[in-house]
Design an enzyme around this catalytic site. Structure first.
Site, PDB file in Angstrom:
ATOM      1  N   GLY A 355      61.318  67.604 -55.388  1.00  0.00           N
ATOM      2  CA  GLY A 355      60.423  68.749 -55.412  1.00  0.00           C
ATOM      3  C   GLY A 355      60.303  69.354 -56.800  1.00  0.00           C
ATOM      4  N   SER A 372      60.615  64.183 -64.795  1.00  0.00           N
ATOM      5  CA  SER A 372      60.297  62.867 -64.245  1.00  0.00           C
ATOM      6  C   SER A 372      61.245  62.544 -63.104  1.00  0.00           C
ATOM      7  CB  SER A 372      60.382  61.797 -65.331  1.00  0.00           C
ATOM      8  OG  SER A 372      60.156  60.515 -64.788  1.00  0.00           O
TER       9      SER A 372
END
Length: 422
Positions: A355, A372
């Site tokens: 998330g 990332s």
């Protein structure tokens, strides 16, 4: 210019049905030990730049005190040193040319260390207020060796987590579990890279994607997957490219239709490149702001995007875990995800979870990158990688929205080179 790359297996945090997944100004100084010919002086300045000294956001200090174990005075001094180090290392890289072998802050972030290959270069480093270290291999030589490994990344066995250039070790580091060390050396040998400049380091990292608009705020892709906003750009925002795996249309944290992906780079997405960035163009109901959610009922300013050096502190802001701070461990890392290999990532020891993907990374008031993926979590700790922001801005011809108000209101749909995703 295409940046040099480092590889590391990484996890991009993703929650079920959600994609998730983190700068400092220069200081003027009268300290003779922190000044040199045609270089900005270092810590000890009477006038602090934005985001430092009396102007620094208390939430940033809280994060550094909590996660790095610093007092307020130590955090302020560290930020001053890091601001000076960012500009000094960049100037020395340009001045020294092929004799330059990388920059890093020592463990306490008290000294800026510069790798050099001859005594004359060492004298220039001392004159600038930094500490030289004589080494055998230049930054360019190590970058070339790493680029060779990147070119053979499809031959890297699954247990190999990644590789990166360690300036402090003057070596190319390959990460792998101890039981897979023979496979790591076989990969190095098969690529044609000489073993002399390589160090195999044992690790338990198992990178995965962090699948889940002030920076750090949540947004949803096709009303399903969740990710986090990185930074506002004129007409939209930047985030992680792997978030586009969930679709194109985006909705804000409040359920209001927001925009759509107009460009992305990630294996199998958009241009299918070796990066992890995405560009979202927002509709007229959304106004990009030069701030990041501090997750303490306030915001932090984004004044620019000066790149902080290895060893500098950096903080991540994401919709799952909020704020977490750590240290920049390496740059130009190549990460070997199960979904594909990405390159040019920055490696940190700050935590992230599903998330948080796409979320903002700040060093002081300077934007550094977008989340990332990583290995670990915010309970046990771990490693997290971010896509450097400046490359995303350059590739897509985007303008970062900053507190100086000089951004240009051109929608990213008209500015990016890769529009559209189709």
């Amino acid at each position: 210019m295409r940046r040099r790359h480092l590889v590391t297996s990484i996890a991009v945090t993703a929650t079920a049905g959600a994609l998730v997944a983190v700068t400092l100004p220069a200081l003027a100084s009268t300290d003779p030990d922190r000044s040199g010919p045609e270089l900005d002086a270092g810590p000890g300045a009477e006038a602090a730049p934005p985001g430092i000294g009396d102007e620094i956001a208390p939430e940033l200090l809280d994060g550094l005190r909590r996660d790095l174990g610093l007092s307020e005075a130590q955090a302020l001094e560290r930020l001053r040193t890091e601001a000076w180090a960012s500009q000094t290392s960049a100037a020395l890289r340009e001045q020294l040319g092929e004799r330059y072998a990388g920059a890093w802050l020592n463990e306490g972030a008290e000294d800026l260390m510069i790798g050099v290959t001859d005594a004359a270069a060492a004298d220039q480093v001392r004159a600038a207020g930094a500490e030289p270290k004589l080494v055998d291999r230049t930054e360019q030589q190590l970058a070339s060796a790493k680029a060779t490994l990147d070119q053979h990344s499809d031959q890297a066995a699954a247990p190999i987590a990644g590789w990166y250039v360690s300036a402090s070790d003057n070596a190319l580091v390959v990460l792998t579990p101890d039981w897979a060390e023979p496979a790591a050396w076989a990969f190095v040998d098969d690529s044609g890279v000489a073993r002399g400049g390589v160090r195999v380091e044992h690790t338990d990292e198992e990178p995965r994607l962090l699948n889940d608009i002030r920076g750090g705020d949540a947004y949803f892709i096709n009303d399903a997957a969740r990710c986090s906003v990185g930074f506002s750009v004129a007409g939209g925002f930047v985030t992680a490219g792997h978030c586009a795996l969930g679709g194109a249309a985006t909705t804000g944290f409040n359920g209001v239709p927001q925009g759509e992906f107009v460009a992305a780079s990630f294996p199998g997405v958009g241009v299918g490149g070796p990066d992890d960035w995405g560009v979202v163009a927002v509709n007229q109901d959304w106004v990009p702001q030069p701030v990041v959610n501090d997750f303490a009922d306030g915001t932090l300013p984004v004044a620019g995007s000066d790149e902080a050096p290895v060893g500098a502190s950096v903080c991540k802001y994401g919709s799952t875990t909020g704020v977490s701070c750590g240290i920049i461990q390496a740059k130009d890392a190549t990460v070997n995800y199960p979904e594909g290999t990405v390159t040019g990532m920055t490696r940190t020891d700050a935590c992230a979870e599903p998330g948080d993907s796409g979320g903002a990374w700040l060093s002081g008031d300077q934007a550094q990158g977008i989340t990332s993926g990583g290995s670990g979590d915010c309970t046990t700790g771990g490693v997290t990688f971010f896509q450097p922001l400046n490359e995303v801005l350059e590739i897509n011809d985007l303008t970062l929205v900053t507190t100086d108000g000089d951004d240009i209101g051109v929608p990213p749909a008209r500015r990016c080179r890769w529009c559209r995703l189709g």
